[in-house]
Motif scaffolding. Structure first.
Motif: not given
Ligand code: KG4
Length: 354
Positions: A151-155, A178-180, A182-184, A195-201, A285-291, A315-317
């Motif tokens: 799960v990343s910004g593009g995939n 999925a990341g897209e 969250l970003d949108k 936006g993903g990390p900010q939505v999470e916070l 992928g980047g969204v894997a950082n979501n706790r 190793h997520t990005g």
């Protein structure tokens, strides 16, 4: 050591988008050096990656990163190069591939093209390898088949790594990643990018049941994803609220929206485990950082009695560490001419690099 590779260190090169990155991987020890130069701040000014600028930055950064890597005490042991050939921005890929070919020619060593998405797929195994390189092959064998969620910004993809290491795609997104999503969603709520990390916070402070958002494609047999309806639903919700109310209820909106994204990811991951008879579940992928996502998948893995392997945050990005690791571990076929690799900007997860 694996399938006929010469003993020695791998040099990884990754330039598919907006990170210039180089790594050294020793199959007997793990990653022994990682260098990265991020362009995020530069592209941030334009609200997205500008390919022309990215190429110029890579051109500037790679000589510096490679000069640093060549100072590493293990540089003389480099015996093979792994380089991303796709997917990604054509100019960016071409630059990394040209650098790799030049080094391969100069050092008279072979090179392997790596599918960037398959490198993500293998990234959860980097830590497992590092924890015990000698017993890695045996432990890997016990964890296959492996169900993976990328799960990343593009995939967004669900796949299986079979016992013979071939990767089969089970499902992907039919619209937004999925990341897209969250970003949108974050953008609709007036939050910054990404936006993903900010939505999470904000979600941590909110009530996930406050708003009812749709969960698409819930059928057991369908492992594809769709997030565009969810995004539209948020747009209507926001349009129906006063400005002040949107601000007041931002935490609840984030919590409810994130829960809708996560519910679908977790549910489909469960189907993927069931369908594939997986012994382990990976997250990359980047969204894997979501706790919240990590916690929910860890709980799912426990419930299904499979091992949970989330990729380490670094190793997520985009990173050359996962490229070098995949070059070593992914049994993709190679062209007869070692320098015959070419770029493949639209390469799919289940395709061999070209
Ligand atoms: O893998 P990656 O760097 O990107 C590309 O595909 O380019 O992932 C970036 C994506 C963005 O959509 C970002 O919002 C999301 O990963 N992301 C997160 C978190 N950290 C990054 N999404 C949710 N929660 C996070 N903590």
């Amino acid at each position: 050591m694996k399938h006929g590779h010469a003993p020695g260190v791998w040099l990884g090169i990754e330039s598919s988008c907006d990170e210039s990155t180089v790594a050294l991987f020793d199959p007997a020890r793990g990653l022994i050096g990682e260098w990265i130069s991020s362009q995020i701040a530069l592209h941030g000014e334009y609200g997205g990656v500008v390919p022309e600028l990215a190429v110029r930055e890579h051109l500037k950064n790679f000589p510096i990163l490679l000069a640093e890597a060549s100072e590493h005490p293990d540089w003389p042991s480099v015996r093979e190069i792994a380089v991303t050939t796709g997917p990604g921005l054509a100019g960016c890929l071409a630059l990394g591939l040209s650098a790799a070919k030049a080094i391969a020619l100069a050092l008279e060593i072979p090179m392997a093209g790596v599918n960037h998405l398959r490198a993500h797929a293998w990234s959860p195994f980097i830590a497992l390898h590092a924890a015990g390189p000698d017993s890695f092959q045996k432990r890997l064998g016990r964890l296959l088949p492996h169900a993976g969620l990328l799960v990343s910004g593009g995939n967004t993809a669900l796949f299986v790594i079979h016992a013979n290491r071939w990767i089969e795609l089970l499902g992907g997104t039919i619209d937004d990643a999925a990341g897209e999503a969250l970003d949108k969603g974050a953008k609709l709520l007036g939050l910054g990018y990404p936006g993903g990390p900010q939505v999470e916070l904000l979600a941590r402070e909110g009530d996930a049941t406050a708003f009812d958002f749709p969960r698409a494609l819930p059928n057991r047999g369908d492992l594809n994803f769709s997030f565009s309806g969810l995004k539209t639903s948020l747009r209507y919700r926001v349009a129906g609220l006063e400005d002040g109310e949107v601000l007041n209820r931002r935490c609840d909106l984030c919590a409810s929206y994130q829960a809708a994204v996560l519910d679908v990811l977790v549910r489909k991951s469960m189907f993927a485990i069931e369908q594939s008879g997986a012994r382990s579940l990976g997250l990359s992928g980047g969204v894997a950082n979501n706790r919240a996502l990590r916690d929910r998948l860890a709980a799912l893995a426990e419930q299904k009695h499979v091992e949970f392997l989330p990729a380490q945050p670094r190793h997520t990005g985009d990173n050359a560490g996962m490229i070098a690791f995949a070059g070593w571990t992914d049994p993709a076929p190679r062209p007869a001419d070692p320098l015959g690799w070419t770029i493949a900007p639209s390469l799919a997860l289940d395709a061999s690099p070209t």
